[in-house]
Design a protein around this motif. Structure first.
Motif, PDB file in Angstrom:
ATOM      1  N   ARG A 171      -9.941  -5.894  -6.795  1.00 37.85           N
ATOM      2  CA  ARG A 171     -11.081  -5.095  -7.250  1.00 37.85           C
ATOM      3  C   ARG A 171     -11.007  -4.964  -8.761  1.00 37.85           C
ATOM      4  O   ARG A 171      -9.947  -4.612  -9.302  1.00 37.85           O
ATOM      5  CB  ARG A 171     -11.077  -3.723  -6.580  1.00 37.85           C
ATOM      6  CG  ARG A 171     -12.308  -2.886  -6.880  1.00 37.85           C
ATOM      7  CD  ARG A 171     -12.226  -1.526  -6.211  1.00 37.85           C
ATOM      8  NE  ARG A 171     -13.362  -0.687  -6.597  1.00 37.85           N
ATOM      9  CZ  ARG A 171     -14.307  -0.274  -5.772  1.00 37.85           C
ATOM     10  NH1 ARG A 171     -14.253  -0.603  -4.488  1.00 37.85           N
ATOM     11  NH2 ARG A 171     -15.288   0.488  -6.203  1.00 37.85           N
ATOM     12  N   ALA A 172     -12.113  -5.226  -9.446  1.00 38.47           N
ATOM     13  CA  ALA A 172     -12.130  -5.236 -10.912  1.00 38.47           C
ATOM     14  C   ALA A 172     -12.490  -3.883 -11.503  1.00 38.47           C
ATOM     15  O   ALA A 172     -12.407  -3.708 -12.723  1.00 38.47           O
ATOM     16  CB  ALA A 172     -13.110  -6.298 -11.417  1.00 38.47           C
ATOM     17  N   ASN A 173     -12.895  -2.930 -10.669  1.00 40.89           N
ATOM     18  CA  ASN A 173     -13.221  -1.593 -11.159  1.00 40.89           C
ATOM     19  C   ASN A 173     -12.557  -0.562 -10.258  1.00 40.89           C
ATOM     20  O   ASN A 173     -12.120  -0.880  -9.154  1.00 40.89           O
ATOM     21  CB  ASN A 173     -14.739  -1.383 -11.214  1.00 40.89           C
ATOM     22  CG  ASN A 173     -15.422  -1.759  -9.910  1.00 40.89           C
ATOM     23  OD1 ASN A 173     -14.758  -1.984  -8.896  1.00 40.89           O
ATOM     24  ND2 ASN A 173     -16.739  -1.840  -9.921  1.00 40.89           N
TER      25      ASN A 173
ATOM     26  N   ASP B  74     -11.991   3.773 -15.718  1.00 42.96           N
ATOM     27  CA  ASP B  74     -11.710   2.334 -15.705  1.00 42.96           C
ATOM     28  C   ASP B  74     -10.472   2.103 -14.858  1.00 42.96           C
ATOM     29  O   ASP B  74      -9.643   2.999 -14.680  1.00 42.96           O
ATOM     30  CB  ASP B  74     -11.499   1.808 -17.125  1.00 42.96           C
ATOM     31  CG  ASP B  74     -11.613   0.288 -17.232  1.00 42.96           C
ATOM     32  OD1 ASP B  74     -11.954  -0.341 -16.209  1.00 42.96           O
ATOM     33  OD2 ASP B  74     -11.370  -0.261 -18.325  1.00 42.96           O
ATOM     34  N   GLY B  75     -10.343   0.882 -14.342  1.00 42.08           N
ATOM     35  CA  GLY B  75      -9.179   0.552 -13.536  1.00 42.08           C
ATOM     36  C   GLY B  75      -9.404  -0.700 -12.721  1.00 42.08           C
ATOM     37  O   GLY B  75     -10.502  -1.270 -12.723  1.00 42.08           O
ATOM     38  N   PHE B  76      -8.372  -1.141 -12.028  1.00 39.26           N
ATOM     39  CA  PHE B  76      -8.453  -2.325 -11.180  1.00 39.26           C
ATOM     40  C   PHE B  76      -7.391  -2.236 -10.106  1.00 39.26           C
ATOM     41  O   PHE B  76      -6.445  -1.438 -10.205  1.00 39.26           O
ATOM     42  CB  PHE B  76      -8.283  -3.604 -12.008  1.00 39.26           C
ATOM     43  CG  PHE B  76      -6.874  -3.802 -12.531  1.00 39.26           C
ATOM     44  CD1 PHE B  76      -5.983  -4.649 -11.877  1.00 39.26           C
ATOM     45  CD2 PHE B  76      -6.435  -3.139 -13.674  1.00 39.26           C
ATOM     46  CE1 PHE B  76      -4.684  -4.838 -12.348  1.00 39.26           C
ATOM     47  CE2 PHE B  76      -5.145  -3.312 -14.148  1.00 39.26           C
ATOM     48  CZ  PHE B  76      -4.266  -4.172 -13.496  1.00 39.26           C
ATOM     49  N   SER B  77      -7.535  -3.045  -9.068  1.00 42.35           N
ATOM     50  CA  SER B  77      -6.582  -3.065  -7.962  1.00 42.35           C
ATOM     51  C   SER B  77      -6.050  -4.468  -7.759  1.00 42.35           C
ATOM     52  O   SER B  77      -6.765  -5.448  -7.966  1.00 42.35           O
ATOM     53  CB  SER B  77      -7.255  -2.578  -6.664  1.00 42.35           C
ATOM     54  OG  SER B  77      -7.805  -1.299  -6.817  1.00 42.35           O
ATOM     55  N   PHE B  78      -4.806  -4.573  -7.313  1.00 40.71           N
ATOM     56  CA  PHE B  78      -4.181  -5.871  -7.072  1.00 40.71           C
ATOM     57  C   PHE B  78      -3.179  -5.748  -5.934  1.00 40.71           C
ATOM     58  O   PHE B  78      -2.743  -4.647  -5.580  1.00 40.71           O
ATOM     59  CB  PHE B  78      -3.490  -6.383  -8.335  1.00 40.71           C
ATOM     60  CG  PHE B  78      -2.298  -5.551  -8.764  1.00 40.71           C
ATOM     61  CD1 PHE B  78      -1.004  -5.872  -8.353  1.00 40.71           C
ATOM     62  CD2 PHE B  78      -2.473  -4.442  -9.587  1.00 40.71           C
ATOM     63  CE1 PHE B  78       0.086  -5.103  -8.729  1.00 40.71           C
ATOM     64  CE2 PHE B  78      -1.387  -3.662  -9.970  1.00 40.71           C
ATOM     65  CZ  PHE B  78      -0.108  -4.001  -9.552  1.00 40.71           C
TER      66      PHE B  78
ATOM     67  N   TYR C 132      -1.892  -1.954  -5.228  1.00 37.82           N
ATOM     68  CA  TYR C 132      -1.839  -0.906  -6.246  1.00 37.82           C
ATOM     69  C   TYR C 132      -3.187  -0.801  -6.944  1.00 37.82           C
ATOM     70  O   TYR C 132      -3.874  -1.809  -7.140  1.00 37.82           O
ATOM     71  CB  TYR C 132      -0.768  -1.218  -7.293  1.00 37.82           C
ATOM     72  CG  TYR C 132       0.638  -1.312  -6.752  1.00 37.82           C
ATOM     73  CD1 TYR C 132       1.532  -0.259  -6.882  1.00 37.82           C
ATOM     74  CD2 TYR C 132       1.080  -2.486  -6.123  1.00 37.82           C
ATOM     75  CE1 TYR C 132       2.833  -0.352  -6.395  1.00 37.82           C
ATOM     76  CE2 TYR C 132       2.380  -2.580  -5.635  1.00 37.82           C
ATOM     77  CZ  TYR C 132       3.246  -1.515  -5.772  1.00 37.82           C
ATOM     78  OH  TYR C 132       4.522  -1.615  -5.288  1.00 37.82           O
ATOM     79  N   GLU C 133      -3.537   0.411  -7.344  1.00 31.63           N
ATOM     80  CA  GLU C 133      -4.687   0.631  -8.201  1.00 31.63           C
ATOM     81  C   GLU C 133      -4.189   1.274  -9.496  1.00 31.63           C
ATOM     82  O   GLU C 133      -3.624   2.370  -9.476  1.00 31.63           O
ATOM     83  CB  GLU C 133      -5.727   1.532  -7.539  1.00 31.63           C
ATOM     84  CG  GLU C 133      -6.947   1.762  -8.426  1.00 31.63           C
ATOM     85  CD  GLU C 133      -8.041   2.567  -7.745  1.00 31.63           C
ATOM     86  OE1 GLU C 133      -9.204   2.432  -8.157  1.00 31.63           O
ATOM     87  OE2 GLU C 133      -7.732   3.328  -6.803  1.00 31.63           O
ATOM     88  N   VAL C 134      -4.377   0.585 -10.614  1.00 37.31           N
ATOM     89  CA  VAL C 134      -4.005   1.117 -11.923  1.00 37.31           C
ATOM     90  C   VAL C 134      -5.286   1.569 -12.605  1.00 37.31           C
ATOM     91  O   VAL C 134      -6.257   0.811 -12.686  1.00 37.31           O
ATOM     92  CB  VAL C 134      -3.280   0.061 -12.769  1.00 37.31           C
ATOM     93  CG1 VAL C 134      -2.807   0.684 -14.084  1.00 37.31           C
ATOM     94  CG2 VAL C 134      -2.091  -0.522 -12.004  1.00 37.31           C
TER      95      VAL C 134
END
Length: 288
Positions: A85-87, A95-99, A107-109
């Motif tokens: 996820r890019a947002n 703001d943030g992203f998931s990987f 994780y979502e940072v």
């Protein structure tokens, strides 16, 4: 430390449980996603309704600022990890992203979410503090957390960390505990300011015909007082107080042997750890 997101097969039950037992309150709702918070109003725990089995969706982390967020994303891309996820999915996060990280844990940072409505009355923990999970290859997970996400090692368990590590990303002794296990998420933990709240949690569970899984306990690793119960999904919830804080970034890790009191300073006899305690937990959804 950022919000934890859990997929639940019974959304209403999960919300009611954490509202009436732990004392969280709802701060955001978007269809089948409901976010909860402690006394403060920032989202700290999100439940997502699913027809599948209960599972862990995301482990949240807060980046210091936009530059730190971009640095982490660059490192994740360099590692070849899959961005899903890019947002941000967390309400109020600018703001943030998931990987997907090692062993399918996602994780979502994000940048810190804005505050929602504070707890109007009643009871509740001060804030969400840390989580504990059990990767199969715990050493590679610790290497990822320390080299890519800049966590520091506070304590090691067993010879050379053979059985686990406690990691921190701020002054609190640990934000993540990594213990060698079966690839599951074990518990999310909440800080309270009063030791009386630990007893009141036990009373509330008793009134509902339930009981604490383990309490009271003084952990050697972290020095916190804690009690635990099992939530509807099969994950464990911890309420704790009096956690050690570490203000020296260069403090060498404390090394604990397997037979020491890192579990419980108040009892080292057989049975000091409840039977089956580490068998609770939920699998990461991204690994399915």
């Amino acid at each position: 430390m950022g919000p934890v997101t859990i997929r639940t097969s019974n959304l209403d039950l999960s919300i009611a449980e954490q509202t009436h037992v732990l004392g969280l309150h709802e701060v955001a709702r978007d269809g089948t996603r409901v976010s909860l918070a402690g006394v403060g109003g920032r989202p700290e725990l999100t439940y997502v309704a699913t027809d599948d089995e209960n599972s862990l969706e995301l482990l949240g982390l807060i980046a210091r600022d936009g530059d730190a967020l971009r640095t982490v994303r660059s490192r994740i891309e360099d590692e070849g990890l899959r961005i899903i996820r890019a947002n941000p999915s967390t309400p109020g996060a600018p703001d943030g992203f998931s990987f997907v990280g090692p062993e399918g844990f996602a994780y979502e940072v994000m940048l810190r979410p804005g505050a929602g409505p504070a707890q109007p009355d009643g009871f509740g923990p001060k804030r969400y503090g840390h989580f504990n999970f059990h990767p199969e290859n715990h050493r590679s997970t610790v290497e990822f957390l320390t080299t890519v996400l800049d966590f520091r090692i506070s304590d090691t368990i067993g010879s050379g960390g053979s059985n686990g590590y406690f990691l921190r990303c701020n002054s609190e002794h640990h934000g993540i505990a990594v213990l060698r296990g079966q690839g599951t998420f074990h518990h999310h933990a909440w800080e309270t300011q009063s030791l009386i709240d630990l007893a009141k949690l036990g009373d509330r569970l008793h009134d509902l015909g339930r009981e604490l899984l383990w309490a009271p306990v003084r952990h050697g690793a972290g020095q916190n007082l804690a009690c635990y119960y099992v939530e509807h999904t099969g994950a464990v919830v911890e309420l704790y107080a009096d956690m050690e804080h570490i203000y020296d970034d260069d403090r060498p890790p404390v090394e604990w042997s397997d037979g020491s009191v890192w579990w419980n300073e108040w009892s080292t006899t057989t049975g000091y750890l409840p039977s089956g305690f580490r068998e609770y937990g939920i699998a990461p959804a991204a690994a399915h």
